[in-house]
Design a protein around this motif. Structure first.
Motif, PDB file in Angstrom:
ATOM      1  N   THR A  60       3.562  21.351  21.241  1.00  0.00           N
ATOM      2  CA  THR A  60       2.993  22.296  20.040  1.00  0.00           C
ATOM      3  C   THR A  60       3.581  21.749  18.721  1.00  0.00           C
ATOM      4  O   THR A  60       4.571  22.644  18.368  1.00  0.00           O
ATOM      5  CB  THR A  60       4.566  23.501  20.793  1.00  0.00           C
ATOM      6  N   GLN A  61       2.925  21.226  18.743  1.00  0.00           N
ATOM      7  CA  GLN A  61       2.773  20.343  17.351  1.00  0.00           C
ATOM      8  C   GLN A  61       3.855  19.609  16.660  1.00  0.00           C
ATOM      9  O   GLN A  61       4.717  19.664  15.830  1.00  0.00           O
ATOM     10  CB  GLN A  61       2.830  21.460  16.296  1.00  0.00           C
TER      11      GLN A  61
ATOM     12  N   ARG B  72       7.503  19.941  17.089  1.00  0.00           N
ATOM     13  CA  ARG B  72       8.370  20.774  15.995  1.00  0.00           C
ATOM     14  C   ARG B  72      10.105  19.939  16.684  1.00  0.00           C
ATOM     15  O   ARG B  72      10.529  20.591  17.725  1.00  0.00           O
ATOM     16  CB  ARG B  72       8.158  22.092  16.406  1.00  0.00           C
ATOM     17  N   ASP B  73      10.826  19.717  15.481  1.00  0.00           N
ATOM     18  CA  ASP B  73      12.380  18.639  16.037  1.00  0.00           C
ATOM     19  C   ASP B  73      12.435  20.376  15.987  1.00  0.00           C
ATOM     20  O   ASP B  73      12.504  21.205  15.773  1.00  0.00           O
ATOM     21  CB  ASP B  73      12.122  18.193  14.703  1.00  0.00           C
TER      22      ASP B  73
ATOM     23  N   LEU C  71      15.379  25.072  12.340  1.00  0.00           N
ATOM     24  CA  LEU C  71      15.425  26.400  12.361  1.00  0.00           C
ATOM     25  C   LEU C  71      13.595  26.701  11.217  1.00  0.00           C
ATOM     26  O   LEU C  71      12.866  26.855  10.768  1.00  0.00           O
ATOM     27  CB  LEU C  71      16.515  27.127  11.271  1.00  0.00           C
ATOM     28  N   HIS C  72      13.802  25.738   9.841  1.00  0.00           N
ATOM     29  CA  HIS C  72      12.762  24.897   8.924  1.00  0.00           C
ATOM     30  C   HIS C  72      11.935  24.747  10.144  1.00  0.00           C
ATOM     31  O   HIS C  72      12.288  23.951  11.177  1.00  0.00           O
ATOM     32  CB  HIS C  72      13.300  24.136   8.164  1.00  0.00           C
ATOM     33  N   TYR C  73      10.689  24.416   9.627  1.00  0.00           N
ATOM     34  CA  TYR C  73       9.688  23.493  10.950  1.00  0.00           C
ATOM     35  C   TYR C  73       9.775  21.930  10.244  1.00  0.00           C
ATOM     36  O   TYR C  73       9.761  21.743   8.882  1.00  0.00           O
ATOM     37  CB  TYR C  73       8.335  23.684  10.390  1.00  0.00           C
ATOM     38  N   GLN C  74      10.166  21.275  11.202  1.00  0.00           N
ATOM     39  CA  GLN C  74      10.689  19.657  10.424  1.00  0.00           C
ATOM     40  C   GLN C  74       9.496  19.157  11.500  1.00  0.00           C
ATOM     41  O   GLN C  74       9.950  19.206  12.670  1.00  0.00           O
ATOM     42  CB  GLN C  74      11.748  19.722  10.346  1.00  0.00           C
ATOM     43  N   HIS C  75       8.712  17.925  11.470  1.00  0.00           N
ATOM     44  CA  HIS C  75       7.882  17.236  12.033  1.00  0.00           C
ATOM     45  C   HIS C  75       8.464  15.528  12.210  1.00  0.00           C
ATOM     46  O   HIS C  75       8.014  15.069  10.498  1.00  0.00           O
ATOM     47  CB  HIS C  75       6.722  17.490  12.273  1.00  0.00           C
ATOM     48  N   SER C  76       8.341  15.000  12.928  1.00  0.00           N
ATOM     49  CA  SER C  76       8.637  13.336  12.188  1.00  0.00           C
ATOM     50  C   SER C  76       7.842  12.585  13.123  1.00  0.00           C
ATOM     51  O   SER C  76       7.466  11.464  13.011  1.00  0.00           O
ATOM     52  CB  SER C  76       9.256  12.950  13.343  1.00  0.00           C
TER      53      SER C  76
ATOM     54  N   ASN D 210      -2.404  20.661  19.615  1.00  0.00           N
ATOM     55  CA  ASN D 210      -2.143  22.690  19.991  1.00  0.00           C
ATOM     56  C   ASN D 210      -2.590  21.703  20.947  1.00  0.00           C
ATOM     57  O   ASN D 210      -3.490  23.097  21.693  1.00  0.00           O
ATOM     58  CB  ASN D 210      -2.636  23.241  18.092  1.00  0.00           C
TER      59      ASN D 210
END
Ligand SMILES: *Cc1c(COP(=O)(O)O)cnc(C)c1O
Length: 380
Positions: A222-223, A225-226, A229-234, A239
């Motif tokens: 699912t991408q 996602r950390d 609340l905001h979309y954050q990705h490490s 998908n």
């Protein structure tokens, strides 16, 4: 290809076979507006699948290919690594190795199961050890429903501490010594593509007893996602989740899986009884203490006869096909290392040369199967 001369409805190798209960789950999803790659059908489908096969957990995904890709990611496979894989299989078993920039090494089949040869695997691992290039995973395929010689393969892989990904895309519902196919490795992979024994039109699943890994699989699917609340990705995500609508189809299909296995086995038995007097033909064996779902009825026959049968069936609008072309012979994998069963014996290319798949759907009518058999007999 010869032109099809009749207007008869086409008889397929394996076509979707709905139970009628699918609409109940789909309507529920519409009614509650769960039209998303998550929702109650996805959660329930995962639980029901894990419970059916007997693993701690299952992750519902967009395809079997995605499941293999995630298994490789979870095992940390990256550029420069090697992954061993059965050669006699559909290309999807090995494509994800290339997605990761890793190098596939193909392992031949043995004659008893048509699946990975433990002897070839052993030689390949011994060589890998010598050159300090132990693979990070072995992908073992259970072809056409038949389990590979898993005891031998697990034993060898344990010696070298290499995890197994069991590609059970074609063998859902089969069993090996009392265990469900797909549960003998570290990860198991299923496919619910339209041609498989049960289908969600398109979909797949990754199963394991390692719940932490499957949690991570869902995260990556699912991408990545950390928790913010905001979309954050490490990390890089994908998908790859199954939609709640399709999981609804899956739930109804899972309810009839054992019936589908019984029906495909009956199709196999009928072919065997009708054709076994013909010495020219040998059916795919079933290993002792295993139960194949007989996803496709497959047999071997002289190459010339095989081509004549395919041609004669095609004239009647009946689909039949050679068995998979081994991946070590595929242009896309040119130059990859390959280990034959024995020094001078290549089992998979021989099976490709002489192997034939017949219409085997659980919805194949008796009359249609009789017709197929009569058209095969014309050639024999
Ligand atoms: C169908 C299949 C796959 C891939 O499954 P998809 O759901 O189509 O991505 C992988 N391996 C084997 C052996 C298959 O037959």
């Amino acid at each position: 290809m010869n032109q099809v001369v009749t207007e008869k409805k086409r008889i397929y190798l394996s076509s979707p076979h709905m139970s009628g209960n699918e609409s109940k789950y789909i309507n529920e999803a519409f009614h509650t507006n769960w039209i998303a790659p998550l929702g109650p059908n996805v959660d329930e489908f995962e639980k029901e699948l894990a419970s059916y096969v007997g693993t701690r957990d299952a992750a519902a995904l967009s395809s079997g290919t995605a499941a293999i890709h995630l298994a490789l990611l979870l095992l940390g496979i990256e550029k420069g690594d090697t992954v061993f894989c059965s050669s006699l299989t559909f290309v999807a078993s090995a494509n994800p190795i290339l997605y990761q920039g890793a190098e596939p090494v193909f392992i031949d089949s043995e004659p008893d199961t048509w699946n990975m040869s433990p002897q070839a695997l052993e030689r390949a691992l011994a060589d890998a050890k010598k050159s300090n290039r132990i693979p990070k995973a072995v992908i073992v395929v259970n072809l056409y429903g038949q389990s590979a010689k898993m005891d031998e393969i697990v034993n060898i892989c344990d010696q070298y501490q290499v995890p197994i990904i069991e590609d059970a895309a074609e063998s859902l519902g089969s069993s090996y010594k009392g265990k469900k196919s797909g549960t003998l490795g570290y990860f198991g992979v299923y496919s619910f593509n339209g041609n498989k024994i049960i289908t969600t039109s398109g979909g797949g699943a990754l199963v394991s007893n390692d719940e932490e890994s499957l949690k991570k699989a869902r995260f990556l699917a699912t991408q990545a996602r950390d928790p913010a609340l905001h979309y954050q990705h490490s990390t890089v995500g994908f998908n790859y989740r199954m939609s709640n609508i399709l999981a609804g189809i899956g739930r109804a299909q899972l309810e009839v899986l054992d019936d589908r296995v019984a029906a495909r086995r009956a199709v196999f038995s009928k072919y065997e009884e009708s054709l076994r007097s013909h010495e020219a033909i040998t059916f795919m064996p079933e290993l002792e203490q295993t139960m194949s779902n007989r996803w496709l009825t497959t047999l071997t026959v002289k190459f010339e006869k095989k081509m004549k049968i395919i041609d004669n069936l095609n004239r009647q609008n009946i689909e039949s096909r050679p068995v998979w072309k081994p991946l070590h012979l595929q242009p896309v994998f040119k130059g990859c290392t390959y280990y034959p069963h024995k020094e001078n014996i290549c089992v998979s290319s021989n099976l490709f040369y002489r192997g034939l798949c017949l219409p085997s759907g659980s919805n194949l009518s008796n009359e249609d199967q009789d017709f197929v058999i009569s058209k095969i007999k014309e050639v024999l």
